[in-house]
Design a protein around this motif. Sequence first.
Motif, mmCIF file in Angstrom:
data_model
loop_
_atom_site.group_PDB
_atom_site.id
_atom_site.type_symbol
_atom_site.label_atom_id
_atom_site.label_comp_id
_atom_site.label_asym_id
_atom_site.label_seq_id
_atom_site.Cartn_x
_atom_site.Cartn_y
_atom_site.Cartn_z
ATOM 1 N N THR A 225 0.673 -1.040 -0.046
ATOM 2 C CA THR A 225 -0.129 0.039 -0.160
ATOM 3 C C THR A 225 0.763 1.056 -0.061
ATOM 4 O OG1 THR A 225 -1.750 -1.139 1.219
ATOM 5 C CG2 THR A 225 -1.770 1.174 1.148
ATOM 6 N N ASP A 226 2.014 1.338 0.726
ATOM 7 C CA ASP A 226 2.888 2.393 0.871
ATOM 8 C C ASP A 226 3.521 2.619 -0.339
ATOM 9 O OD1 ASP A 226 2.264 2.766 3.631
ATOM 10 O OD2 ASP A 226 3.977 1.814 4.202
ATOM 11 N N MET A 227 3.815 1.397 -1.139
ATOM 12 C CA MET A 227 4.490 1.855 -2.529
ATOM 13 C C MET A 227 3.727 2.170 -3.526
ATOM 14 S SD MET A 227 6.787 -1.892 -2.912
ATOM 15 C CE MET A 227 7.889 -2.449 -1.732
ATOM 16 N N ALA B 268 10.131 0.008 -14.780
ATOM 17 C CA ALA B 268 10.972 -0.983 -13.714
ATOM 18 C C ALA B 268 11.256 -1.981 -14.744
ATOM 19 C CB ALA B 268 10.362 -1.288 -12.570
ATOM 20 N N GLN B 269 10.642 -2.481 -15.579
ATOM 21 C CA GLN B 269 10.923 -3.758 -16.353
ATOM 22 C C GLN B 269 11.812 -3.207 -17.450
ATOM 23 O OE1 GLN B 269 7.056 -4.928 -17.674
ATOM 24 N NE2 GLN B 269 7.088 -6.850 -15.801
ATOM 25 N N ALA B 270 11.647 -2.035 -17.885
ATOM 26 C CA ALA B 270 12.649 -1.460 -18.972
ATOM 27 C C ALA B 270 14.106 -1.478 -18.475
ATOM 28 C CB ALA B 270 11.939 -0.214 -19.646
ATOM 29 N N ALA C 91 13.312 8.943 -8.416
ATOM 30 C CA ALA C 91 12.692 9.245 -6.830
ATOM 31 C C ALA C 91 12.032 8.250 -6.183
ATOM 32 C CB ALA C 91 12.058 10.582 -7.092
ATOM 33 N N VAL C 92 10.738 7.739 -6.870
ATOM 34 C CA VAL C 92 9.934 6.933 -6.238
ATOM 35 C C VAL C 92 10.695 5.392 -6.224
ATOM 36 C CG1 VAL C 92 8.590 6.084 -8.531
ATOM 37 C CG2 VAL C 92 7.510 6.237 -6.088
ATOM 38 N N GLY C 93 11.480 5.382 -7.144
ATOM 39 C CA GLY C 93 12.174 3.889 -7.012
ATOM 40 C C GLY C 93 13.279 3.949 -5.850
ATOM 41 N N GLN C 94 13.672 4.984 -5.387
ATOM 42 C CA GLN C 94 14.643 5.018 -4.289
ATOM 43 C C GLN C 94 13.935 4.824 -2.951
ATOM 44 O OE1 GLN C 94 18.255 5.135 -4.201
ATOM 45 N NE2 GLN C 94 17.972 5.067 -6.560
ATOM 46 N N GLN D 198 11.419 -1.582 0.484
ATOM 47 C CA GLN D 198 11.605 -3.066 0.399
ATOM 48 C C GLN D 198 12.760 -3.422 1.668
ATOM 49 O OE1 GLN D 198 12.530 -3.174 -3.813
ATOM 50 N NE2 GLN D 198 10.951 -3.903 -4.084
ATOM 51 N N GLU D 199 13.511 -2.592 1.900
ATOM 52 C CA GLU D 199 14.916 -2.900 2.818
ATOM 53 C C GLU D 199 14.125 -2.935 4.030
ATOM 54 O OE1 GLU D 199 17.850 0.404 2.387
ATOM 55 O OE2 GLU D 199 18.212 -0.626 0.451
ATOM 56 N N SER D 200 13.231 -2.172 4.432
ATOM 57 C CA SER D 200 12.521 -2.212 5.722
ATOM 58 C C SER D 200 11.726 -3.286 5.772
ATOM 59 C CB SER D 200 11.419 -1.073 5.725
ATOM 60 O OG SER D 200 10.733 -0.848 6.943
ATOM 61 N N LEU D 201 11.055 -3.703 4.830
ATOM 62 C CA LEU D 201 10.045 -4.858 4.952
ATOM 63 C C LEU D 201 11.108 -6.317 4.995
ATOM 64 C CD1 LEU D 201 7.492 -6.497 4.641
ATOM 65 C CD2 LEU D 201 8.024 -6.540 2.039
#
Length: 165
Positions: A67-69, A87-89, A110-113, A119-122
Amino acid sequence: MNNLKSSKLFSFAVVAAFLMANVAIGQQQTLPPTVQEGVQEDFSEKEIETFVKINKEIMPLQENIQTDMVSSIEEVGMEVPRFQELAQAQQGGKLQEVSQDPKELEKFNAVGQKIMKLQESLQGEIEKVIDDNKMSTEKFEAIYMAYNTNPEVKQKVDKLISEDT
């Protein structure tokens, strides 16, 4: 009720795949022997039960991060399918072919970072849940791999998941 079961199985698959993707990155050079020699397939009932318990605990964590993503992607004015396409590209080394718009690429980066931090948190939370349940990450990964390759292991796991619905 069938939708609930499908949703739980889908969440399980997403959580496990997410975990594997993150753990695999960190362990590319030191894969456990079971991965190098083939997939371990003999697990005790207790190990399978613990694996299912861990996944049930992880599901809400994964759902919150997901949800956060999505919120993070939408906050920058991008749609999730477009982000996924970019992201796939990027993974295929063809990002410049998919988008030439510097503003879009800036938003994507920016959103990728931000997503990488989520993801690291998860990943940390997942590792804590696994540890709290007295299972090694390697054992969890081995059961997950067997779940994807061995119909007997898959059947045992799915049966335990469905018994709880």
